[in-house]
Scaffold this motif. Structure first.
Motif, PDB file in Angstrom:
ATOM      1  N   SER A 150       0.851  -1.182   0.000  1.00 51.73           N
ATOM      2  CA  SER A 150       0.000   0.000   0.000  1.00 51.73           C
ATOM      3  C   SER A 150       0.887   1.231   0.000  1.00 51.73           C
ATOM      4  N   LEU A 155      -4.241   5.804  -4.399  1.00 53.56           N
ATOM      5  CA  LEU A 155      -5.152   4.748  -4.817  1.00 53.56           C
ATOM      6  C   LEU A 155      -4.481   3.964  -5.946  1.00 53.56           C
ATOM      7  N   ASP A 157      -4.325   0.334  -8.171  1.00 54.96           N
ATOM      8  CA  ASP A 157      -4.989  -0.911  -8.552  1.00 54.96           C
ATOM      9  C   ASP A 157      -3.946  -2.024  -8.657  1.00 54.96           C
ATOM     10  N   ARG A 311      -8.297   4.508 -14.215  1.00 55.39           N
ATOM     11  CA  ARG A 311      -7.724   5.323 -13.145  1.00 55.39           C
ATOM     12  C   ARG A 311      -7.337   6.705 -13.648  1.00 55.39           C
ATOM     13  N   THR A 319     -10.225   1.479  -5.308  1.00 55.33           N
ATOM     14  CA  THR A 319      -9.157   0.599  -5.792  1.00 55.33           C
ATOM     15  C   THR A 319      -9.720  -0.773  -6.170  1.00 55.33           C
TER      16      THR A 319
END
Length: 342
Positions: A150, A155, A157, A311, A319
């Motif tokens: 993360s 955000l 994908d 995106r 996400t």
């Protein structure tokens, strides 16, 4: 090279009028519009990509960072990425980092300086890198492949290759063919993909009530030569204590192992059974054709670009995480043993 100023001068109109005609940003009469377009063609006018990108704040380019350009797996994947990007009006800038952290950071910063509209990152080695290099580009749309991390305030994908499942399926097939002494050739265990494939291998053995024999585990480097080196390690085991089958974590290492085995008088699968991973294009043309785990490389390339396009168009989308499903491709490199493992 002609400019819109040259077109405006020859057409006897303002620069802004030419700009509106060429960019279709305001109504201009049909006759005047046709006149401007005709002059633009006569002068061989070509719009500046740099000027357009500055004006629209987009370059119509995608940065692609991946691990190794010598692996056919990535070549097949990138072919699909390039095709899908082209269909969306984008071009790609490709960069590889050869599992080197500093090189990864350098390539990342270089692509961002080129103002790419989004990034595709392929390579599980990135999981072990500090996140600070990615966090500074939190406004850039990104899609990760096998990067299970993360990024703060970002955000991102993800597409996961489901290596645990694929490795389990490979090992389980060897067990179903009667093999009980099953070894593996992994890549570097600092890589998440390798750790996941080892988990799948271990899980299948444990479910069948078989022990993981540390003497049957060899470490390569995801290339043909390391596959050859692992054959030498295999040969150091006493003849009666060698595994009857090997799950090899990618097809390149399997090719190297098989090549060295042949040069030492081995017959596959009579002397040892081999199953690979990736199903690169060459695998079906080996002799014997390599049984392997198919990774949907084309689908992965298409999916990664589609996610990035979404995106780019809407940076605030929730996400998305996609799990690919590897398939077993049965060919001729695995022998069927009797229930006693002979």
């Amino acid at each position: 090279m002609a400019t819109i100023k040259d077109i405006a001068k020859k057409a006897g109109v303002s620069i802004s009028t030419v700009s509106h005609v060429l960019n279709k940003t305001r109504f201009v009469s049909e006759s005047l519009s046709n006149k401007v377009k005709k002059i633009a063609i006569e002068l061989n006018y070509s719009p500046s990509a740099i000027a357009r990108s500055l004006k629209k704040n987009e370059t119509k380019t995608i940065g692609v960072i991946f691990d190794r350009n010598t692996n056919p797996y990535f070549a097949e994947l990138l072919s699909a990425v390039d095709k899908r990007a082209y269909e969306n009006g984008y071009s790609i800038i490709i960069s590889n980092f050869e599992s080197e952290h500093k090189r990864f950071e350098f390539n990342l910063n270089t692509l961002m300086q080129k103002k790419v509209d989004g990034l595709l990152l392929f390579g599980s080695e990135i999981n072990s890198y500090p996140l600070s290099c990615l966090e500074q580009y939190s406004k850039t749309p990104m899609v990760f492949m096998d990067i299970d991390i993360s990024v703060k305030n970002h955000l991102v994908d993800q597409i996961l290759s489901n290596s645990v499942y694929g490795a389990y399926k490979a090992t389980d097939y060897l067990i179903a063919c009667g093999h009980k002494q099953i070894g593996c050739i992994s890549g570097n265990m600092s890589s998440k993909v390798n750790r996941d494939r080892f988990k799948g291998y271990q899980k299948a053995l444990e479910k069948a009530g078989l022990m993981v024999n540390k003497n049957y585990i060899f470490e390569g480097n995801f290339d043909c030569r390391s596959g050859q080196d692992c054959f030498e390690k295999y040969m150091r085991l006493p003849r009666n204590k060698r595994p009857t089958a090997l799950f090899i974590f990618n097809d390149l290492m399997a090719m190297g192992f098989m090549n060295k085995a042949y040069s030492n008088g081995f017959t596959i699968p009579d002397d040892i059974s081999i199953i690979g991973y990736d199903n690169i294009e060459y695998s079906e043309f080996l002799n014997p054709a390599l049984t392997t785990i198919h990774q949907p490389k084309y689908e992965l390339g298409i999916q990664s670009v589609d996610l990035l396009m979404q995106r780019i168009k809407d940076p605030k989308l929730e996400t998305q995480v996609f799990q690919l499903k590897p398939d077993l491709i049965k060919r001729n490199s695995v022998s069927l043993l009797d229930q006693k493992g002979r």
